[in-house]
Write a protein that holds these residues in place. Structure first.
Motif, PDB file in Angstrom:
ATOM      1  N   ASP A 348       0.812  -1.218   0.000  1.00  0.00           N
ATOM      2  CA  ASP A 348       0.000   0.000   0.000  1.00  0.00           C
ATOM      3  C   ASP A 348       0.848   1.271   0.000  1.00  0.00           C
ATOM      4  O   ASP A 348       0.593   2.216   0.767  1.00  0.00           O
ATOM      5  CB  ASP A 348      -0.946   0.027   1.211  1.00  0.00           C
ATOM      6  N   ASP A 349       1.864   1.325  -0.864  1.00  0.00           N
ATOM      7  CA  ASP A 349       2.702   2.521  -0.996  1.00  0.00           C
ATOM      8  C   ASP A 349       3.383   2.897   0.318  1.00  0.00           C
ATOM      9  O   ASP A 349       3.601   4.087   0.599  1.00  0.00           O
ATOM     10  CB  ASP A 349       1.877   3.718  -1.505  1.00  0.00           C
ATOM     11  N   LEU A 350       3.718   1.910   1.124  1.00  0.00           N
ATOM     12  CA  LEU A 350       4.415   2.169   2.380  1.00  0.00           C
ATOM     13  C   LEU A 350       5.836   1.638   2.292  1.00  0.00           C
ATOM     14  O   LEU A 350       6.140   0.705   1.563  1.00  0.00           O
ATOM     15  CB  LEU A 350       3.689   1.500   3.545  1.00  0.00           C
ATOM     16  N   TRP A 351       6.700   2.278   3.075  1.00  0.00           N
ATOM     17  CA  TRP A 351       8.069   1.786   3.253  1.00  0.00           C
ATOM     18  C   TRP A 351       8.216   1.302   4.692  1.00  0.00           C
ATOM     19  O   TRP A 351       7.713   1.931   5.622  1.00  0.00           O
ATOM     20  CB  TRP A 351       9.102   2.890   3.023  1.00  0.00           C
ATOM     21  N   MET A 352       8.917   0.191   4.843  1.00  0.00           N
ATOM     22  CA  MET A 352       9.306  -0.224   6.184  1.00  0.00           C
ATOM     23  C   MET A 352      10.698   0.332   6.438  1.00  0.00           C
ATOM     24  O   MET A 352      11.621   0.097   5.661  1.00  0.00           O
ATOM     25  CB  MET A 352       9.307  -1.748   6.310  1.00  0.00           C
ATOM     26  N   VAL A 353      10.820   1.078   7.517  1.00  0.00           N
ATOM     27  CA  VAL A 353      12.083   1.761   7.816  1.00  0.00           C
ATOM     28  C   VAL A 353      12.535   1.360   9.218  1.00  0.00           C
ATOM     29  O   VAL A 353      11.755   1.407  10.174  1.00  0.00           O
ATOM     30  CB  VAL A 353      11.923   3.296   7.721  1.00  0.00           C
ATOM     31  N   LEU A 354      13.795   0.948   9.305  1.00  0.00           N
ATOM     32  CA  LEU A 354      14.407   0.632  10.589  1.00  0.00           C
ATOM     33  C   LEU A 354      15.246   1.835  10.999  1.00  0.00           C
ATOM     34  O   LEU A 354      16.167   2.243  10.288  1.00  0.00           O
ATOM     35  CB  LEU A 354      15.280  -0.622  10.462  1.00  0.00           C
ATOM     36  N   THR A 355      14.906   2.444  12.132  1.00  0.00           N
ATOM     37  CA  THR A 355      15.593   3.671  12.546  1.00  0.00           C
ATOM     38  C   THR A 355      16.402   3.418  13.816  1.00  0.00           C
ATOM     39  O   THR A 355      16.117   2.502  14.606  1.00  0.00           O
ATOM     40  CB  THR A 355      14.583   4.811  12.791  1.00  0.00           C
ATOM     41  N   PHE A 365      21.982   2.141  25.547  1.00  0.00           N
ATOM     42  CA  PHE A 365      21.860   1.960  24.104  1.00  0.00           C
ATOM     43  C   PHE A 365      20.402   1.624  23.771  1.00  0.00           C
ATOM     44  O   PHE A 365      19.737   0.878  24.515  1.00  0.00           O
ATOM     45  CB  PHE A 365      22.777   0.830  23.627  1.00  0.00           C
ATOM     46  N   ASN A 366      19.949   2.161  22.697  1.00  0.00           N
ATOM     47  CA  ASN A 366      18.537   2.028  22.326  1.00  0.00           C
ATOM     48  C   ASN A 366      18.326   0.906  21.313  1.00  0.00           C
ATOM     49  O   ASN A 366      19.159   0.662  20.444  1.00  0.00           O
ATOM     50  CB  ASN A 366      18.024   3.335  21.711  1.00  0.00           C
ATOM     51  N   ASN A 367      17.185   0.261  21.470  1.00  0.00           N
ATOM     52  CA  ASN A 367      16.747  -0.668  20.440  1.00  0.00           C
ATOM     53  C   ASN A 367      16.266   0.127  19.218  1.00  0.00           C
ATOM     54  O   ASN A 367      15.760   1.253  19.361  1.00  0.00           O
ATOM     55  CB  ASN A 367      15.600  -1.535  20.953  1.00  0.00           C
ATOM     56  N   PRO A 368      16.402  -0.434  18.033  1.00  0.00           N
ATOM     57  CA  PRO A 368      15.896   0.288  16.858  1.00  0.00           C
ATOM     58  C   PRO A 368      14.368   0.305  16.846  1.00  0.00           C
ATOM     59  O   PRO A 368      13.721  -0.520  17.493  1.00  0.00           O
ATOM     60  CB  PRO A 368      16.451  -0.528  15.685  1.00  0.00           C
ATOM     61  N   ASP A 369      13.839   1.262  16.132  1.00  0.00           N
ATOM     62  CA  ASP A 369      12.397   1.367  15.924  1.00  0.00           C
ATOM     63  C   ASP A 369      12.052   0.894  14.512  1.00  0.00           C
ATOM     64  O   ASP A 369      12.796   1.161  13.557  1.00  0.00           O
ATOM     65  CB  ASP A 369      11.919   2.813  16.086  1.00  0.00           C
ATOM     66  N   LEU A 370      10.919   0.231  14.405  1.00  0.00           N
ATOM     67  CA  LEU A 370      10.419  -0.186  13.093  1.00  0.00           C
ATOM     68  C   LEU A 370       9.232   0.706  12.745  1.00  0.00           C
ATOM     69  O   LEU A 370       8.267   0.795  13.514  1.00  0.00           O
ATOM     70  CB  LEU A 370       9.984  -1.655  13.133  1.00  0.00           C
ATOM     71  N   LYS A 371       9.320   1.358  11.596  1.00  0.00           N
ATOM     72  CA  LYS A 371       8.285   2.331  11.204  1.00  0.00           C
ATOM     73  C   LYS A 371       7.757   1.996   9.815  1.00  0.00           C
ATOM     74  O   LYS A 371       8.497   1.482   8.973  1.00  0.00           O
ATOM     75  CB  LYS A 371       8.856   3.753  11.212  1.00  0.00           C
ATOM     76  N   LEU A 372       6.494   2.314   9.606  1.00  0.00           N
ATOM     77  CA  LEU A 372       5.885   2.253   8.273  1.00  0.00           C
ATOM     78  C   LEU A 372       5.589   3.674   7.849  1.00  0.00           C
ATOM     79  O   LEU A 372       4.829   4.399   8.519  1.00  0.00           O
ATOM     80  CB  LEU A 372       4.604   1.411   8.297  1.00  0.00           C
ATOM     81  N   ILE A 373       6.216   4.080   6.746  1.00  0.00           N
ATOM     82  CA  ILE A 373       6.139   5.465   6.287  1.00  0.00           C
ATOM     83  C   ILE A 373       5.437   5.503   4.940  1.00  0.00           C
ATOM     84  O   ILE A 373       5.734   4.711   4.040  1.00  0.00           O
ATOM     85  CB  ILE A 373       7.547   6.083   6.178  1.00  0.00           C
ATOM     86  N   ASN A 374       4.524   6.443   4.814  1.00  0.00           N
ATOM     87  CA  ASN A 374       3.819   6.637   3.548  1.00  0.00           C
ATOM     88  C   ASN A 374       4.785   7.211   2.520  1.00  0.00           C
ATOM     89  O   ASN A 374       5.342   8.296   2.710  1.00  0.00           O
ATOM     90  CB  ASN A 374       2.626   7.581   3.752  1.00  0.00           C
ATOM     91  N   SER A 375       4.959   6.480   1.427  1.00  0.00           N
ATOM     92  CA  SER A 375       5.929   6.919   0.418  1.00  0.00           C
ATOM     93  C   SER A 375       5.448   8.115  -0.393  1.00  0.00           C
ATOM     94  O   SER A 375       6.216   8.706  -1.144  1.00  0.00           O
ATOM     95  CB  SER A 375       6.233   5.761  -0.542  1.00  0.00           C
ATOM     96  N   MET A 376       4.160   8.482  -0.240  1.00  0.00           N
ATOM     97  CA  MET A 376       3.629   9.599  -1.018  1.00  0.00           C
ATOM     98  C   MET A 376       3.768  10.925  -0.272  1.00  0.00           C
ATOM     99  O   MET A 376       4.009  11.965  -0.888  1.00  0.00           O
ATOM    100  CB  MET A 376       2.154   9.354  -1.351  1.00  0.00           C
TER     101      MET A 376
END
Length: 908
Positions: A348-355, A365-376
């Motif tokens: 659905d035009d989303l990107w999965m981004v590991l930050t 130390f922080n754990n990474p975050d998993l995000k779904l970002i609208n590519s539009m």
């Protein structure tokens, strides 16, 4: 605690629709610190690992409890990767990995390479380098790895004997194989030397290197798409076209981004012509043109021969300008608040981004975050913190996000010391989650294609049960309508399975209907109960009996909507009749009875109730049901229902006609069943002669034979309601009593009609006298006398006209050859002159105010008559001369013919 519980740490989704990242202009400036170094820390002791795990486990338990209260299932599910060699992640941290359609490659800081299939089935594991492997690559047939020790290893995935190593003397950060490596044996590398090197074999089989670019800082990222080489260094993102050997695009890194060499880029290719690059806290979406036809013709050749590195400078592209240049277009640039350590395409035009967020101090130390970002638009639509193991002392470059699609997309979150598989929560997962939460409504909604009919039905029944426990009877009834659909189409051939389903549905309706009725919740059941004869009639009877008492308006609607076959209509009819009180008329009960009689084909019974309701369409109802002949004597009362407050006696004839015409038309249509004599008598006796007038008048235009014996009645009705129709009727019919009609006309002073009737019985002079004395119509009198052609009548007409100038005027003006035998206009004028000379009063019967005008008109008529006589005389003289002239010409012609000689031949 399960692995999934420990991985799924904390959800950070913004309840207002997600965060909105900054959209950056595509013209970015470079701002890199060129003197940084890559910070890799690999040493962790077991005690720290254990304490960290305990802390994380406690945190996961509390967070998992809060998540249990959520109404929606999680978006992703997690499981730990356990299929790698035992030492991986623990004693030998992972330093690089690469995911391809068929094969995966993992490498460690000790130089170990592990090849496996996409299902993690091992291919082989071996030591390839002396130090950390910083880059790996697979093209499906061959693999490649580059190490911090400066070595490169390339080999066949399946053939362990087909392998080769090279030493570049400087740490290798990046390596990719040429798109056509199996033929050309070419590859590209980059690292701390700052050089992008294209390596290939010459004709002697030795490796030759061509430096594509150098002296622009360490190479921190490298990928290849078709014949485009893309790398990242201090200049930014560089795009090199192998076919024409030139850099065709440089995208400068924004000045506010982090150090280039400290945080390495990540990239993914969601489509063949699209590349997504995530670097520091920026994301570039690039559109790349595919290979042209000219480029495809070059595939069998090496774009850089073994000798070109020594002969051609980097500007050698001049000699290849005939090759079309590729196009790189920037679609979007987004700026995030966090650093990015992985990116992949989602649905659905989303990107999965590991930050990644660097530690604020050396201990946390922080754990990474998993995000779904609208590519539009760059909005964050979902965000949660992961719970990876042993994240202490790990930096951004120690985390990876891999992507693989087989049946469903799989996402691999890899750190140096842990590996997690993330998958979208599938529909089966959602179903089980809802069932665990006892959310049977959601379970029912999503289970249509997941479980069999009976299983899904059980979910719905459990939901209905829960609603009833909460006293939500209305919701329960509405859901039953969805849960138990009844197919009432009779002509459809059903399979055995469909028949079984239908039987179960009917059984459930029978059960639930009784529950609702016995619990006194008939109201909630009424609107959802299906209409089918497969259910017991008693259920429908109970519902109707309930509403007879509670609300007769609802009762009426039900009887109107329901098929009469599904309940005992005789029982309901008797109950309604018993309840009806004519002193306090209930219109709903009356209408309910009418509907029952209509549906049971008993229209005669309905007429009584229609009359009780003062229904003005009762005659139309009887006609449509072919029962009007049963109510002939009631017709006058039925007619009166169409009027209020005695309007039938006060409205004009035209308005009455508009109202009564449909009824009259019905009487006409039934003229052979209800005879005209019956209609005329019933309405005459009811003092509704207006009905007879409309009826006979229309009947006359439909069938003149039927009114033959009713001509006297028609004459009387015309005299009463429409005198204008009388004259035409008299002259076109003859079966009426003339003497009675004459008396009727005399009483009503209908002179035109009376004159016609007097003419019929030979009273011509009496008729003429009416025209002259009553109508004072000279033209009518003249035409009447002219038509009779009677000298005595003419004589009387002329005698009476002498004293009336308007009559004299007509006599003079209309005189012609046909009237000369009865009178001569000259004679009339002579008589007029004699009367004037005698001194008699000529105009005694003319209004004095009109005398002068009449005399002037008479004078003008005489002048016109005189002119016409002189004109006739002149015309006759001209015609006579023409005749004389033509006769003379003919006479001369024939005379000449006679006198003309004839030539005779001499025979001698």
């Amino acid at each position: 605690m399960s692995d999934e519980e420990s991985i799924h740490k904390e959800e950070k989704l913004d309840t207002n629709g997600g965060h909105t990242n900054e959209i950056v202009e595509t013209n970015c400036n470079d701002s890199n610190d060129k003197n940084g170094s890559h910070d890799l820390t690999h040493d962790n002791n077991d005690n720290n690992d254990n304490s960290n795990n305990n802390t994380q486990d406690n945190t996961q338990e509390s967070i998992t409890e809060s998540e249990a209260e959520e109404d929606e299932p999680p978006k992703l599910k997690y499981s730990r990767i356990t299929q790698l060699p035992p030492n991986f992640f623990t004693k030998d941290p992972v330093s690089s990995c690469f995911f391809q359609d068929k094969f995966f490659i993992f490498a460690t800081h000790s130089g170990i390479i592990h090849l496996c299939k996409s299902n993690f089935e091992p291919v082989r594991t071996f030591k390839a380098h002396r130090a950390s492997v910083l880059s790996t690559f697979i093209d499906g047939q061959f693999f490649a790895s580059g190490s911090i020790d400066g070595t490169v290893v390339i080999g066949s995935i399946l053939d362990e004997k087909d392998i080769i190593a090279y030493d570049f003397q400087r740490p290798i950060h990046c390596i990719v194989l040429d798109s056509n490596f199996s033929n050309k044996r070419s590859f590209i590398t980059g690292g701390m030397s700052g050089k992008i090197i294209y390596s290939s074999k010459n004709w002697l089989g030795k490796k030759t290197d061509y430096i594509i670019d150098q002296n622009n800082g360490p190479i921190v990222g490298l990928t290849i798409i078709d014949d485009l080489i893309i790398w990242m260094n201090d200049k930014g993102i560089n795009v090199f076209h192998l076919a024409n050997r030139s850099i065709i695009k440089i995208l400068e890194k924004p000045k506010d981004s982090a150090r280039n060499d400290l945080y390495w880029p990540r990239y993914t290719q969601p489509d063949p012509d699209r590349l997504i690059i995530a670097w520091s806290n920026y994301i570039w979406s690039l559109r790349i043109s595919l290979k042209t036809s000219e480029d495809k013709q070059q595939d069998h050749q090496s774009p850089i021969s073994s000798g070109m590195s020594k002969i051609l400078p980097s500007t050698a592209s001049i000699s290849f300008r005939n090759i079309q240049e590729k196009k790189i277009e920037i679609e979007q640039i987004f700026k995030l608040n966090d650093l990015i350590c992985g990116i992949a395409s989602f649905k659905d035009d989303l990107w999965m981004v590991l930050t990644y967020n660097p530690p604020t101090n050396k201990k946390i130390f922080n754990n990474p975050d998993l995000k779904l970002i609208n590519s539009m638009n760059g909005e964050i639509e979902f965000e949660e913190e992961l719970g990876l193991k042993n994240v202490d002392n790990l930096g951004l470059n120690d985390f990876y996000l891999g992507f693989h699609i087989e049946n469903i997309p799989k996402y691999f979150i890899i750190s140096a010391k842990d590996g997690v598989l993330a998958q979208e929560f599938q529909i089966n997962d959602r179903l089980n989650w809802y069932l665990e939460k006892e959310d049977y409504l959601r379970a029912f909604e999503i289970s249509e294609h997941l479980v069999d009919f009976n299983k899904r039905l059980s979910y719905g029944i459990q939901y209905v049960d829960s609603l009833m426990k909460d006293n939500e009877w209305e919701k329960a009834s509405e859901f039953l309508k969805i849960l138990l659909p009844v197919n009432i189409e009779e002509d459809i051939e059903k399979s055995e399975e469909d028949i079984t389903k239908s039987e179960e549905i009917i059984s459930q309706w029978q059960t639930w209907s009784n529950i609702f009725i016995n619990s006194n919740h008939v109201k909630e059941l009424t609107n959802v109960l299906p209409q089918t004869d497969e259910l017991s009639k008693e259920i429908y009877n109970n519902i109707l009996l309930y509403w007879i008492v509670k609300d007769t308006a609802i009762l009426r609607n039900l009887i109107s909507e329901w098929d009469i076959e599904i309940y005992d209509f005789v029982k309901i009819e008797l109950k309604l009749i018993k309840k009806q009180d004519l002193q306090n008329l209930d219109e709903n009960i009356e209408n309910s009875l009418i509907i029952i009689y209509n549906k049971s084909i008993q229209p005669i019974k309905a007429v009584k109730h229609l009359y009780n309701l003062k229904n003005d369409s009762i005659i139309e109802y009887c006609f449509n049901n072919h029962i009007l002949q049963n109510f002939i004597t009631e017709l006058p009362e039925f007619i009166k229902l169409k009027f209020k407050n005695n309007e039938i006696n006060t409205l004009s004839v035209d308005k009455l006609y508009d109202i009564l015409d449909p009824v009259i038309t019905i009487f006409i249509d039934l003229r052979l069943e209800i005879l005209p004599q019956q209609i005329i008598e019933i309405f005459k006796n009811s003092n509704l002669q207006i009905i007879n007038y409309f009826y006979l008048n229309k009947l006359k235009s439909i069938d003149n034979y039927l009114i033959y014996n009713f001509q006297n009645e028609i004459i009387q009705l015309y005299c009463e309601f429409n005198k204008d129709l009388l004259y035409d009727f008299l002259i076109s019919n003859n079966n009426y009593n003339i003497e009675d009609t004459i008396k009727l006309c005399e009483n009503n002073e209908y002179y035109k009609e009376l004159i016609y009737l007097l003419g019929l019985i030979g009273e011509n002079q009496k008729a003429l006298n009416l025209v002259i004395t009553k109508l004072n119509n000279p033209e009518m009198a003249f035409e009447y006398v002219l038509k009779l052609n009677d000298k005595e009548v003419w004589k009387k007409f002329i005698t009476q006209s002498i004293t009336r100038f308007n009559f004299l005027k007509i006599l003079i003006e209309k005189s012609n050859e046909s009237t000369y035998k009865f009178y001569d206009p000259i004679t009339i004028l002579t008589k007029l002159e004699e009367k004037i000379n005698d001194g008699n009063e000529v105009v005694t019967d003319v209004e004095k105010l009109e005398n002068e005008e009449i005399l002037r008109n008479l004078k003008q008529s005489i002048i016109e008559f005189s002119k016409n006589n002189q004109l006739n005389k002149l015309i006759q003289q001209i015609i006579l001369k023409l005749i004389y002239k033509q006769s003379q010409e003919l006479s001369i012609f024939y005379k000449n013919k006679i006198l003309k000689g004839i030539e005779v031949e001499n025979e001698s």
